[in-house]
Motif scaffolding. Sequence first.
Motif, PDB file in Angstrom:
ATOM      1  N   UNK A   1      35.293  44.406  34.722  1.00 12.49           N
ATOM      2  CA  UNK A   1      35.603  43.140  35.744  1.00 12.49           C
ATOM      3  C   UNK A   1      36.336  42.329  34.989  1.00 12.49           C
ATOM      4  N   UNK A   2      37.545  41.773  35.481  1.00 15.55           N
ATOM      5  CA  UNK A   2      37.946  40.537  35.008  1.00 15.55           C
ATOM      6  C   UNK A   2      38.450  39.731  36.021  1.00 15.55           C
ATOM      7  N   UNK A   3      38.055  38.287  36.138  1.00 15.45           N
ATOM      8  CA  UNK A   3      38.190  37.537  37.230  1.00 15.45           C
ATOM      9  C   UNK A   3      38.882  36.089  36.782  1.00 15.45           C
ATOM     10  N   UNK A   4      39.749  35.691  37.328  1.00 12.09           N
ATOM     11  CA  UNK A   4      40.595  34.334  36.987  1.00 12.09           C
ATOM     12  C   UNK A   4      41.194  34.030  38.253  1.00 12.09           C
ATOM     13  N   UNK A   5      41.457  32.592  37.971  1.00 19.42           N
ATOM     14  CA  UNK A   5      42.247  31.812  39.392  1.00 19.42           C
ATOM     15  C   UNK A   5      43.732  32.235  39.170  1.00 19.42           C
ATOM     16  N   UNK A   6      44.423  32.815  40.028  1.00 19.46           N
ATOM     17  CA  UNK A   6      45.736  33.154  39.827  1.00 19.46           C
ATOM     18  C   UNK A   6      46.684  32.085  39.282  1.00 19.46           C
TER      19      UNK A   6
ATOM     20  N   UNK B   1      33.668  33.572  34.894  1.00 14.17           N
ATOM     21  CA  UNK B   1      32.341  34.335  34.729  1.00 14.17           C
ATOM     22  C   UNK B   1      31.671  34.749  36.262  1.00 14.17           C
ATOM     23  N   UNK B   2      30.750  35.452  36.037  1.00 14.47           N
ATOM     24  CA  UNK B   2      29.832  35.887  37.048  1.00 14.47           C
ATOM     25  C   UNK B   2      29.476  34.733  37.915  1.00 14.47           C
ATOM     26  N   UNK B   3      29.073  33.475  36.919  1.00 15.19           N
ATOM     27  CA  UNK B   3      28.510  32.560  37.926  1.00 15.19           C
ATOM     28  C   UNK B   3      29.431  31.815  38.822  1.00 15.19           C
ATOM     29  N   UNK B   4      30.733  31.756  38.157  1.00 10.74           N
ATOM     30  CA  UNK B   4      31.598  31.004  38.857  1.00 10.74           C
ATOM     31  C   UNK B   4      31.835  32.050  40.348  1.00 10.74           C
ATOM     32  N   UNK B   5      31.961  33.246  40.041  1.00 10.26           N
ATOM     33  CA  UNK B   5      32.101  33.990  41.295  1.00 10.26           C
ATOM     34  C   UNK B   5      30.712  34.074  42.407  1.00 10.26           C
TER      35      UNK B   5
END
Length: 150
Positions: free
Chosen positions: A1-6, A14-18
């Motif tokens: 998983x990779x997550x970021x603001x576009x 990170x998972x905490x932000x999600x």
Amino acid sequence: MRAYLMDQQDRDLGAAALRAEGILHWQLPTDEAAWAAPLQAIRDARGYVSMDQVHLDATTADLDGLLARFCAEHLHTDEEIRFVVAGSGIFDLRDASDRWMRVHVGAGDLIVVPAHKYHRFALDEARTITCKRLFQDASGWTPVPRTAAA
Ligand SMILES: [Fe+2]
């Protein structure tokens, strides 16, 4: 998983932000012999009583039509729960400030999109995904397009 603001693609969320946005994520093993037990434990804990499997690739009938539907911003009145068995895909989700967060998922990722969270789904360049759909209650499963709900 990779997550970021576009609009900040170089900074990983990170998972905490999600979690702060109500989005849950688990990284499970990619081998069924290893993911079966932890997946069942999550199902038991969260009441995901039913499950099916969907597969998308170039041979899927009307793939572009399906993707056009998935890619239109919408929400559900129940959680959207996906466990990626193989392949990969992209969930874009609106954060509390209405910015797009992009979550790129691959094999072993289990993601829970909370109810009433605007989102959309797309395939990435590989154009194939196999995932389990988990449900608390199948009756909650009508997409509500953003234009209709706004
Ligand atoms: Fe959805």
